[in-house]
Design a protein around this motif. Sequence first.
Motif, short mmCIF file in Angstrom:
data_model
loop_
_atom_site.label_atom_id
_atom_site.label_comp_id
_atom_site.label_asym_id
_atom_site.label_seq_id
_atom_site.Cartn_x
_atom_site.Cartn_y
_atom_site.Cartn_z
N VAL A 116 11.46 1.05 6.91
CA VAL A 116 9.92 0.59 6.85
C VAL A 116 8.95 1.94 6.73
CG1 VAL A 116 10.33 -1.73 7.93
CG2 VAL A 116 9.52 0.44 9.23
N PRO A 117 7.82 1.82 5.95
CA PRO A 117 6.76 2.87 5.90
C PRO A 117 6.09 3.01 7.31
CG PRO A 117 6.37 1.29 4.23
CD PRO A 117 7.62 0.63 5.06
N LYS A 130 12.14 11.40 6.85
CA LYS A 130 11.37 11.94 5.81
C LYS A 130 11.91 11.54 4.55
CE LYS A 130 8.89 15.71 7.91
NZ LYS A 130 8.83 17.17 7.75
N MET A 131 11.05 11.31 3.59
CA MET A 131 11.34 11.06 2.06
C MET A 131 11.51 12.49 1.41
SD MET A 131 9.71 8.78 -0.83
CE MET A 131 10.19 7.22 -0.55
N TYR A 161 9.38 7.46 7.02
CA TYR A 161 9.90 6.01 6.98
C TYR A 161 10.46 5.99 8.27
CZ TYR A 161 8.51 4.92 2.15
OH TYR A 161 7.98 4.63 0.90
N PHE A 162 10.69 4.58 8.90
CA PHE A 162 11.45 4.59 10.02
C PHE A 162 12.48 3.54 10.03
CE2 PHE A 162 7.59 6.42 11.48
CZ PHE A 162 7.53 7.09 12.58
N GLN A 210 0.92 -1.23 -0.14
CA GLN A 210 0.10 -0.06 0.00
C GLN A 210 0.88 1.21 -0.04
OE1 GLN A 210 -2.52 0.13 3.52
NE2 GLN A 210 -3.79 1.89 2.56
N SER A 211 1.85 1.31 0.85
CA SER A 211 2.87 2.40 1.00
C SER A 211 3.67 2.53 -0.42
CB SER A 211 3.83 2.11 2.07
OG SER A 211 4.51 3.13 2.17
N ASP A 212 3.95 1.43 -1.18
CA ASP A 212 4.59 1.54 -2.45
C ASP A 212 3.75 2.37 -3.32
OD1 ASP A 212 6.85 0.28 -1.40
OD2 ASP A 212 6.46 -1.32 -2.31
#
Length: 161
Positions: A125-126, A146-147, A46-47, A35-37
């Motif tokens: 991971v998201p 952050k992305m 992201y963590f 879903q995140s992708d």
Amino acid sequence: MTIRDSSVLMMENGGSCLPCTPDEERQIVQDLKNQSDLDLKEGNLYFLISTRWYRSWERYVCGDEPSIDNISFDSPHMNGVSSKRAERPGPIDNSDIIQNGNGSSEGDDLEVRRNLEEGQDYVLVPQQVWEKLFCWYKGGPALPRKMISEGIVNEKRVEVF
């Protein structure tokens, strides 16, 4: 192949912090990653999670299979019968990837060690995956990043340091 409605799975187990079976945990995390992708954009969180802890979780949910990112869910090993499944891991422990403090702080106040390599020392991971793993396991500390978009083609990457 049986197609499962991931929203049904999420409603059954993903919406609560009740313990799930290892197979359910693996499927919920995979659904959240997928879903995140589909929604990659600048500003997404992201963590970082210590590879040491994350690999112990993978052994718990996947048994002897390779990492969750490389699993085919149609594999004969993923039919509910897993060999040599590890014990359920304890709380998430990111202490081996931070350089300052004792882990009692959160997020941007903590510095991660500068010599870390993705895949070797940590995994990204998201946010939704972190929240689910944290709900199930607690621990930490949380290390959100952050992305960002870079360059002319707005290539996306997570700003770790």
